[in-house]
Design a protein around this motif. Structure first.
Motif, PDB file in Angstrom:
ATOM      1  N   LYS A   2      59.746   0.635  39.096  1.00 43.05           N
ATOM      2  CA  LYS A   2      59.988   2.003  39.582  1.00 43.05           C
ATOM      3  C   LYS A   2      61.477   2.326  39.450  1.00 43.05           C
ATOM      4  O   LYS A   2      62.324   1.557  39.902  1.00 43.05           O
ATOM      5  CB  LYS A   2      59.549   2.099  41.039  1.00 43.05           C
ATOM      6  CG  LYS A   2      59.656   3.484  41.667  1.00 43.05           C
ATOM      7  CD  LYS A   2      59.466   3.414  43.179  1.00 43.05           C
ATOM      8  CE  LYS A   2      58.177   2.735  43.591  1.00 43.05           C
ATOM      9  NZ  LYS A   2      58.025   2.728  45.070  1.00 43.05           N
ATOM     10  N   GLY A   4      51.206   3.882  31.297  1.00 41.66           N
ATOM     11  CA  GLY A   4      50.804   4.425  32.592  1.00 41.66           C
ATOM     12  C   GLY A   4      52.024   4.801  33.399  1.00 41.66           C
ATOM     13  O   GLY A   4      52.578   3.991  34.141  1.00 41.66           O
ATOM     14  N   SER A  21      53.853   7.649  36.057  1.00 39.13           N
ATOM     15  CA  SER A  21      53.637   8.756  36.993  1.00 39.13           C
ATOM     16  C   SER A  21      54.984   9.248  37.506  1.00 39.13           C
ATOM     17  O   SER A  21      55.884   8.454  37.795  1.00 39.13           O
ATOM     18  CB  SER A  21      52.741   8.322  38.155  1.00 39.13           C
ATOM     19  OG  SER A  21      53.289   7.207  38.835  1.00 39.13           O
ATOM     20  N   VAL A  22      55.111  10.567  37.609  1.00 38.57           N
ATOM     21  CA  VAL A  22      56.363  11.199  38.030  1.00 38.57           C
ATOM     22  C   VAL A  22      56.037  12.389  38.930  1.00 38.57           C
ATOM     23  O   VAL A  22      54.883  12.790  39.076  1.00 38.57           O
ATOM     24  CB  VAL A  22      57.179  11.694  36.810  1.00 38.57           C
ATOM     25  CG1 VAL A  22      57.633  10.525  35.956  1.00 38.57           C
ATOM     26  CG2 VAL A  22      56.363  12.688  35.975  1.00 38.57           C
ATOM     27  N   GLY A  23      57.081  12.950  39.510  1.00 39.16           N
ATOM     28  CA  GLY A  23      56.953  14.162  40.312  1.00 39.16           C
ATOM     29  C   GLY A  23      57.784  15.285  39.693  1.00 39.16           C
ATOM     30  O   GLY A  23      58.712  15.029  38.908  1.00 39.16           O
ATOM     31  N   VAL A  66      55.471  13.896  31.948  1.00 35.94           N
ATOM     32  CA  VAL A  66      55.040  12.769  31.109  1.00 35.94           C
ATOM     33  C   VAL A  66      54.476  13.337  29.821  1.00 35.94           C
ATOM     34  O   VAL A  66      53.638  14.248  29.840  1.00 35.94           O
ATOM     35  CB  VAL A  66      53.982  11.910  31.831  1.00 35.94           C
ATOM     36  CG1 VAL A  66      53.476  10.800  30.911  1.00 35.94           C
ATOM     37  CG2 VAL A  66      54.561  11.321  33.113  1.00 35.94           C
ATOM     38  N   THR A 109      54.673   7.209  24.970  1.00 40.40           N
ATOM     39  CA  THR A 109      54.612   7.962  26.223  1.00 40.40           C
ATOM     40  C   THR A 109      55.917   7.770  26.999  1.00 40.40           C
ATOM     41  O   THR A 109      56.382   6.642  27.195  1.00 40.40           O
ATOM     42  CB  THR A 109      53.432   7.481  27.080  1.00 40.40           C
ATOM     43  OG1 THR A 109      52.232   7.610  26.317  1.00 40.40           O
ATOM     44  CG2 THR A 109      53.301   8.316  28.349  1.00 40.40           C
ATOM     45  N   ALA A 136      58.691   9.439  30.282  1.00 38.53           N
ATOM     46  CA  ALA A 136      58.976  10.334  31.409  1.00 38.53           C
ATOM     47  C   ALA A 136      60.266  11.063  31.064  1.00 38.53           C
ATOM     48  O   ALA A 136      61.266  10.411  30.727  1.00 38.53           O
ATOM     49  CB  ALA A 136      59.134   9.543  32.700  1.00 38.53           C
ATOM     50  N   LYS A 164      57.405   5.872  38.000  1.00 41.80           N
ATOM     51  CA  LYS A 164      56.613   4.661  38.231  1.00 41.80           C
ATOM     52  C   LYS A 164      55.930   4.217  36.936  1.00 41.80           C
ATOM     53  O   LYS A 164      55.321   5.022  36.235  1.00 41.80           O
ATOM     54  CB  LYS A 164      55.554   4.917  39.307  1.00 41.80           C
ATOM     55  CG  LYS A 164      56.143   5.286  40.666  1.00 41.80           C
ATOM     56  CD  LYS A 164      55.039   5.570  41.679  1.00 41.80           C
ATOM     57  CE  LYS A 164      55.613   5.993  43.024  1.00 41.80           C
ATOM     58  NZ  LYS A 164      54.547   6.312  44.007  1.00 41.80           N
ATOM     59  N   ASP A 198      53.057   1.582  35.580  1.00 45.37           N
ATOM     60  CA  ASP A 198      51.939   0.736  36.001  1.00 45.37           C
ATOM     61  C   ASP A 198      51.902  -0.565  35.204  1.00 45.37           C
ATOM     62  O   ASP A 198      52.589  -0.716  34.196  1.00 45.37           O
ATOM     63  CB  ASP A 198      50.614   1.481  35.817  1.00 45.37           C
ATOM     64  CG  ASP A 198      50.516   2.711  36.706  1.00 45.37           C
ATOM     65  OD1 ASP A 198      51.200   2.742  37.741  1.00 45.37           O
ATOM     66  OD2 ASP A 198      49.762   3.639  36.344  1.00 45.37           O
TER      67      ASP A 198
END
Length: 237
Positions: free
Chosen positions: A110, A154, A156-158, A163, A175, A177, A200, A202
């Motif tokens: 992370k 994999g 994930s973001v806010g 992405v 892929t 971010a 993040k 995965d």
């Protein structure tokens, strides 16, 4: 009488043999639980040692990396210092093979608060004495991905991060971010803050657990614009 006495003697000897056999069996029966208990204790100890080796622990590593790049357009000709800093968090554990060797496993990677700053200046070959150069505008971009070029790890973001599958410096299209911010004010330095933001990743990595970030700034000077780009690698310990 002599025959009776002889039979009694034989009977007593037989009883003695039976008693001795029973006593030996009792002693053996008492010894077996101790052996089983010892084996059980050894098994439990081995299981505990394996669990301890496989237990993961949380690590936090601060990073702060910088490079100087050059916007080479004849009308721009500006040196740009790009700096990125933040925190890399990850779980670290050991895994054992049947042959007894071990390797390190990294998971739960992370990137926390990934901040980018840019400062513009002039100087011979971007070295030595520096003089700040004010720009009309600057667009700052960060693009994070796995250093082993996993196409879809994999992520994930806010908001405002996104992405997407995009071209990168080291891995062609994978892929990533990414976040791009436009700074429309005149200044000699800019900052893309990402307070309380996380990227993040995965899955788990056994060898190459590093992350790569492509950092780019498009600088605007008078009536011209040019991009200055660089890349950094951030690795767990």
């Amino acid at each position: 009488m002599k025959r009776i006495r002889g039979q009694r003697s034989l009977l007593m000897v037989g009883l003695g043999v039976i008693v001795a056999a029973v006593a030996a069996s009792a002693l053996a029966a008492q010894a077996k639980p101790a052996t089983t208990a010892t084996k059980s204790s050894a098994t439990n100890q081995s299981a505990s040692e394996t669990a301890a080796k496989n237990a993961s622990s949380l690590h936090r590593k601060k990073f702060n990396v910088s490079k100087t790049v050059y916007a080479n357009d004849p009308k721009v000709k500006t040196c740009v210092r790009i700096t990125l800093y933040g925190t890399l968090e990850y779980e670290k554990s050991k895994r054992s093979t049947l042959k007894g060797s071990t390797w390190t496993v990294y998971s739960g990677r992370k990137v926390v608060n990934p901040t980018m700053t840019v400062s513009s200046f002039s100087g011979p070959k971007c070295q030595g004495a520096r003089k700040s150069v004010k720009l009309n505008r600057a667009d700052l971009s960060q693009r994070w991905y796995t250093s082993n070029c996993t196409f879809n790890p994999g992520i994930s973001v806010g908001f405002p991060w996104a992405v997407a599958v995009a071209p990168t410096v080291n891995c062609n299209q994978v892929t990533v971010a990414q976040n791009v911010t436009q700074h429309l004010n005149k200044a000699a330095s800019y900052r893309q803050s990402n307070s309380n933001k996380e990227i993040k990743f995965d899955g788990a990595e056994y060898n190459n657990a590093c992350l790569t970030v492509d950092a780019s700034v498009k600088v605007y000077k008078k009536n011209a614009a040019d991009s200055a780009d660089t890349t950094f690698k951030v690795c767990p310990s």
